[in-house]
Write a protein that holds these residues in place. Structure first.
Motif, PDB file in Angstrom:
ATOM      1  N   PRO A   8      10.996  -2.677  -7.916  1.00 36.72           N
ATOM      2  CA  PRO A   8      12.060  -3.171  -7.033  1.00 36.72           C
ATOM      3  C   PRO A   8      13.217  -2.195  -6.840  1.00 36.72           C
ATOM      4  CG  PRO A   8      12.263  -4.165  -9.188  1.00 36.72           C
ATOM      5  CD  PRO A   8      10.998  -3.365  -9.218  1.00 36.72           C
ATOM      6  N   ASN A   9      13.173  -1.057  -7.482  1.00 38.95           N
ATOM      7  CA  ASN A   9      14.319  -0.143  -7.481  1.00 38.95           C
ATOM      8  C   ASN A   9      14.162   1.090  -6.608  1.00 38.95           C
ATOM      9  OD1 ASN A   9      15.814  -1.534  -9.766  1.00 38.95           O
ATOM     10  ND2 ASN A   9      13.918  -0.995 -10.832  1.00 38.95           N
ATOM     11  N   THR A  10      13.031   1.255  -5.945  1.00 35.58           N
ATOM     12  CA  THR A  10      12.721   2.556  -5.338  1.00 35.58           C
ATOM     13  C   THR A  10      13.149   2.702  -3.885  1.00 35.58           C
ATOM     14  OG1 THR A  10      10.505   1.745  -4.789  1.00 35.58           O
ATOM     15  CG2 THR A  10      10.760   2.939  -6.868  1.00 35.58           C
ATOM     16  N   PHE A  24       9.432  -3.840  -4.114  1.00 35.55           N
ATOM     17  CA  PHE A  24       8.448  -4.285  -5.098  1.00 35.55           C
ATOM     18  C   PHE A  24       7.070  -4.453  -4.462  1.00 35.55           C
ATOM     19  CE2 PHE A  24       6.167  -7.846  -7.127  1.00 35.55           C
ATOM     20  CZ  PHE A  24       5.976  -7.303  -8.385  1.00 35.55           C
ATOM     21  N   ILE A  25       7.036  -5.025  -3.280  1.00 38.25           N
ATOM     22  CA  ILE A  25       5.754  -5.230  -2.600  1.00 38.25           C
ATOM     23  C   ILE A  25       5.089  -3.885  -2.287  1.00 38.25           C
ATOM     24  CG2 ILE A  25       4.690  -6.058  -0.459  1.00 38.25           C
ATOM     25  CD1 ILE A  25       6.841  -8.289  -0.486  1.00 38.25           C
ATOM     26  N   GLY A  27       0.814  -1.208   0.000  1.00 39.02           N
ATOM     27  CA  GLY A  27       0.000   0.000   0.000  1.00 39.02           C
ATOM     28  C   GLY A  27       0.843   1.251   0.000  1.00 39.02           C
ATOM     29  N   ARG A  28       0.320   2.287  -0.637  1.00 43.75           N
ATOM     30  CA  ARG A  28       0.983   3.582  -0.618  1.00 43.75           C
ATOM     31  C   ARG A  28      -0.116   4.626  -0.650  1.00 43.75           C
ATOM     32  NH1 ARG A  28       5.140   4.676  -5.301  1.00 43.75           N
ATOM     33  NH2 ARG A  28       3.196   4.685  -6.499  1.00 43.75           N
ATOM     34  N   ASP A  29      -0.041   5.582   0.255  1.00 48.92           N
ATOM     35  CA  ASP A  29      -1.121   6.555   0.425  1.00 48.92           C
ATOM     36  C   ASP A  29      -2.411   5.788   0.739  1.00 48.92           C
ATOM     37  OD1 ASP A  29       0.709   8.568  -0.150  1.00 48.92           O
ATOM     38  OD2 ASP A  29       0.330   8.419  -2.288  1.00 48.92           O
ATOM     39  N   ASP A  30      -3.471   6.052  -0.014  1.00 48.17           N
ATOM     40  CA  ASP A  30      -4.717   5.354   0.256  1.00 48.17           C
ATOM     41  C   ASP A  30      -5.008   4.300  -0.815  1.00 48.17           C
ATOM     42  OD1 ASP A  30      -5.114   7.100  -1.768  1.00 48.17           O
ATOM     43  OD2 ASP A  30      -7.007   7.929  -1.014  1.00 48.17           O
ATOM     44  N   HIS A  31      -3.949   3.869  -1.514  1.00 46.80           N
ATOM     45  CA  HIS A  31      -4.120   2.854  -2.551  1.00 46.80           C
ATOM     46  C   HIS A  31      -3.579   1.511  -2.044  1.00 46.80           C
ATOM     47  CE1 HIS A  31      -5.188   5.874  -5.518  1.00 46.80           C
ATOM     48  NE2 HIS A  31      -4.149   6.590  -5.112  1.00 46.80           N
ATOM     49  N   VAL A  32      -4.188   0.451  -2.487  1.00 44.11           N
ATOM     50  CA  VAL A  32      -3.708  -0.887  -2.177  1.00 44.11           C
ATOM     51  C   VAL A  32      -3.426  -1.601  -3.491  1.00 44.11           C
ATOM     52  CG1 VAL A  32      -4.236  -3.106  -1.135  1.00 44.11           C
ATOM     53  CG2 VAL A  32      -4.982  -1.007  -0.018  1.00 44.11           C
ATOM     54  N   TYR A  33      -2.255  -2.192  -3.596  1.00 46.22           N
ATOM     55  CA  TYR A  33      -1.859  -2.877  -4.807  1.00 46.22           C
ATOM     56  C   TYR A  33      -1.746  -4.374  -4.535  1.00 46.22           C
ATOM     57  CZ  TYR A  33      -0.304   1.895  -5.689  1.00 46.22           C
ATOM     58  OH  TYR A  33      -0.236   3.255  -5.806  1.00 46.22           O
ATOM     59  N   ARG A  34      -1.897  -5.159  -5.569  1.00 37.85           N
ATOM     60  CA  ARG A  34      -1.704  -6.588  -5.457  1.00 37.85           C
ATOM     61  C   ARG A  34      -0.649  -7.009  -6.460  1.00 37.85           C
ATOM     62  NH1 ARG A  34      -6.390 -10.893  -6.806  1.00 37.85           N
ATOM     63  NH2 ARG A  34      -6.098  -9.887  -8.841  1.00 37.85           N
ATOM     64  N   ALA A  35       0.240  -7.873  -6.046  1.00 36.92           N
ATOM     65  CA  ALA A  35       1.303  -8.354  -6.917  1.00 36.92           C
ATOM     66  C   ALA A  35       1.650  -9.775  -6.519  1.00 36.92           C
ATOM     67  CB  ALA A  35       2.533  -7.448  -6.801  1.00 36.92           C
ATOM     68  N   ALA A  36       2.479 -10.416  -7.318  1.00 37.70           N
ATOM     69  CA  ALA A  36       2.889 -11.787  -7.027  1.00 37.70           C
ATOM     70  C   ALA A  36       4.392 -11.917  -7.179  1.00 37.70           C
ATOM     71  CB  ALA A  36       2.183 -12.776  -7.945  1.00 37.70           C
ATOM     72  N   ILE A  37       4.987 -12.684  -6.276  1.00 36.78           N
ATOM     73  CA  ILE A  37       6.404 -13.022  -6.358  1.00 36.78           C
ATOM     74  C   ILE A  37       6.496 -14.537  -6.498  1.00 36.78           C
ATOM     75  CG2 ILE A  37       8.634 -12.991  -5.194  1.00 36.78           C
ATOM     76  CD1 ILE A  37       7.720 -10.483  -3.725  1.00 36.78           C
ATOM     77  N   MET A  38       7.112 -14.983  -7.571  1.00 38.79           N
ATOM     78  CA  MET A  38       7.219 -16.413  -7.839  1.00 38.79           C
ATOM     79  C   MET A  38       8.680 -16.808  -7.909  1.00 38.79           C
ATOM     80  SD  MET A  38       4.100 -16.853 -10.601  1.00 38.79           S
ATOM     81  CE  MET A  38       4.179 -15.206 -11.329  1.00 38.79           C
ATOM     82  N   GLU A  39       9.113 -17.568  -6.936  1.00 35.73           N
ATOM     83  CA  GLU A  39      10.487 -18.057  -6.890  1.00 35.73           C
ATOM     84  C   GLU A  39      10.469 -19.574  -7.049  1.00 35.73           C
ATOM     85  OE1 GLU A  39      12.647 -16.528  -3.445  1.00 35.73           O
ATOM     86  OE2 GLU A  39      11.180 -14.923  -3.316  1.00 35.73           O
ATOM     87  N   SER A  40      11.241 -20.065  -7.989  1.00 41.37           N
ATOM     88  CA  SER A  40      11.308 -21.510  -8.223  1.00 41.37           C
ATOM     89  C   SER A  40       9.921 -22.099  -8.445  1.00 41.37           C
ATOM     90  CB  SER A  40      12.000 -22.199  -7.045  1.00 41.37           C
ATOM     91  OG  SER A  40      13.276 -21.668  -6.828  1.00 41.37           O
ATOM     92  N   GLY A  41       9.164 -21.496  -9.294  1.00 43.76           N
ATOM     93  CA  GLY A  41       7.833 -22.007  -9.576  1.00 43.76           C
ATOM     94  C   GLY A  41       6.979 -20.948 -10.216  1.00 43.76           C
ATOM     95  N   ILE A  47       4.532  -8.855 -11.429  1.00 42.16           N
ATOM     96  CA  ILE A  47       5.190 -10.028 -10.858  1.00 42.16           C
ATOM     97  C   ILE A  47       6.702  -9.871 -10.824  1.00 42.16           C
ATOM     98  CG2 ILE A  47       3.380 -11.633 -11.587  1.00 42.16           C
ATOM     99  CD1 ILE A  47       5.385 -12.596 -13.795  1.00 42.16           C
ATOM    100  N   ILE A  48       7.296 -10.591  -9.879  1.00 39.50           N
ATOM    101  CA  ILE A  48       8.702 -10.964  -9.902  1.00 39.50           C
ATOM    102  C   ILE A  48       8.713 -12.468 -10.088  1.00 39.50           C
ATOM    103  CG2 ILE A  48      10.716 -11.398  -8.432  1.00 39.50           C
ATOM    104  CD1 ILE A  48      10.415  -8.670  -7.243  1.00 39.50           C
ATOM    105  N   ILE A  49       9.520 -12.963 -11.005  1.00 35.05           N
ATOM    106  CA  ILE A  49       9.648 -14.403 -11.191  1.00 35.05           C
ATOM    107  C   ILE A  49      11.090 -14.723 -11.536  1.00 35.05           C
ATOM    108  CG2 ILE A  49       9.034 -14.332 -13.660  1.00 35.05           C
ATOM    109  CD1 ILE A  49       7.593 -17.078 -13.114  1.00 35.05           C
ATOM    110  N   GLY A  50      11.555 -15.881 -11.091  1.00 39.02           N
ATOM    111  CA  GLY A  50      12.919 -16.276 -11.397  1.00 39.02           C
ATOM    112  C   GLY A  50      13.270 -17.604 -10.770  1.00 39.02           C
ATOM    113  N   ALA A  51      14.532 -17.937 -10.856  1.00 34.84           N
ATOM    114  CA  ALA A  51      15.003 -19.216 -10.337  1.00 34.84           C
ATOM    115  C   ALA A  51      16.499 -19.106 -10.063  1.00 34.84           C
ATOM    116  CB  ALA A  51      14.720 -20.335 -11.335  1.00 34.84           C
TER     117      ALA A  51
END
Length: 332
Positions: A275-277, A269-270, A8-22, A108-112
């Motif tokens: 991921p850079n901020t 990122f969440i 969340g930032r200010d009064d906004h809510v965001y949804r994201a996904a992080i996928m590691e090894s899958g 998303i973030i995804i990787g392996a």
């Protein structure tokens, strides 16, 4: 491992996904609704719930110690409740749903990890004939394609900590070849396909490769499955690790710094969907760019050299082969 992140930032809510090894393309064959019925029946039988009129409710009342002993005992090598096509929550094969655009449109973030296949490849393979025999479940003509795309060539095979050396005898003379194919089949090729699909829909997509070896493990296993987790959670003390193996034992400050960098990057990122901020990131390390299907890059997390971007085109022939046969050969 997949994490669903809410930020969340200010009064906004965001949804994201992080996928590691899958990710959405299963690491094995995706069966139908009855795929795991036999395993379920065995579990309820061993914990004394087979005759119950409501076996699921009975299972909920089984003491943890008994259920844990069952899962880690006779069932330790066979139990599994992976994704199945149930016609409800999961409508079709993961690769098919991706191709149709039937997936959650979130950043998303995804990787392996570089050497994922070292954790899943068969030990003791010393010849090409043995490697081909290990692929016996695949169509014969397709096996030939795999042998060509994944040669016994140490210059292109994974487990770079071994450089120009073969694996220890207990792993097998061609273990690096086996691990290269196994890693691509299980996680790395599906991760690339997932990133390509997400990015093609214009969604913020960040792909990574973890490549920091940890000398507390055998060279063949230093960058294998799960090795990035202590870094992502900045678990310097190794809480939850085996008492005799702590992931940061004997490693220098550069590994501590990498854990700080990765955990802050994931948190950034969440929180911001970028991921850079995060404050304190500095300018020495290049920014992690969004994945671009026309110029694909992933971000390589390193400890002994500076983390950096790379072209996500390595082993293209093999991964294209795997991804192009997701349904017909791999049933996923």
């Amino acid at each position: 491992m997949a994490l669903t992140a809410y930020g969340g930032r200010d009064d906004h809510v965001y949804r994201a996904a992080i996928m590691e090894s899958g990710g959405p393309i299963l690491f094995g064959a995706q069966g139908g609704a009855n795929k795991t019925q036999a395993t379920f029946d065995q579990i309820v039988s061993e914990v004394g719930c087979a005759s119950s009129t409501n076996r699921l409710e009975c299972l909920r009342g089984v003491p943890f110690g008994s259920l844990n002993a069952t899962m880690n005992g006779t069932l330790s090598s066979t139990a599994g409740f992976g994704v199945v096509t149930d016609g409800d929550f999961v409508q079709d094969y993961g690769s098919v749903q991706l191709s149709r655009g039937h997936f959650a449109k979130v950043p998303i973030i995804i990787g392996a990890n570089s050497d994922e296949g070292a954790s899943f490849g068969t030990y003791g393979i010393n010849t090409t004939e043995q490697f081909e025999a290990s692929l016996s479940a695949l169509p014969e003509s397709y096996r030939s394609d795999i042998l060509k795309a994944y040669p016994d060539d140490l210059r292109v095979n994974v487990i770079q900590s071994l450089r120009d050396q073969r694996s220890a005898p207990r792993f097998g003379y061609q273990f690096r070849r086996v691990a290269t194919y196994s890693g691509d089949y299980v996680f790395i090729a599906p991760a690339r396909k997932t990133a390509q699909t997400w990015a093609s829909h214009g969604l913020p997509t960040y792909k990574f490769r973890f490549n920091a070896d940890q000398k507390v493990f055998a060279p063949e296993l230093r960058v294998s499955h799960f090795k990035e987790i202590p870094f992502v959670f900045r678990n310097i003390e190794g809480v939850g690790s085996r008492p005799d193996i702590k992931p940061f034992t004997g490693l220098g400050q550069n590994y501590i710094d990498l854990a700080y960098f990765m955990s802050s990057t994931w948190a950034s990122f969440i929180h911001d969907l970028d991921p850079n901020t995060w404050k304190g990131r500095g300018k020495k390390i290049p920014l992690w760019a969004r994945y671009n299907v026309h110029d694909p890059e992933d971000f390589v997390f390193e400890a002994n050299v500076t983390s950096h971007a790379e072209k996500d085109t390595y082993r293209k022939e093999g991964m294209d082969l795997i991804n192009g046969n997701a349904v017909e050969v791999y049933s996923r």
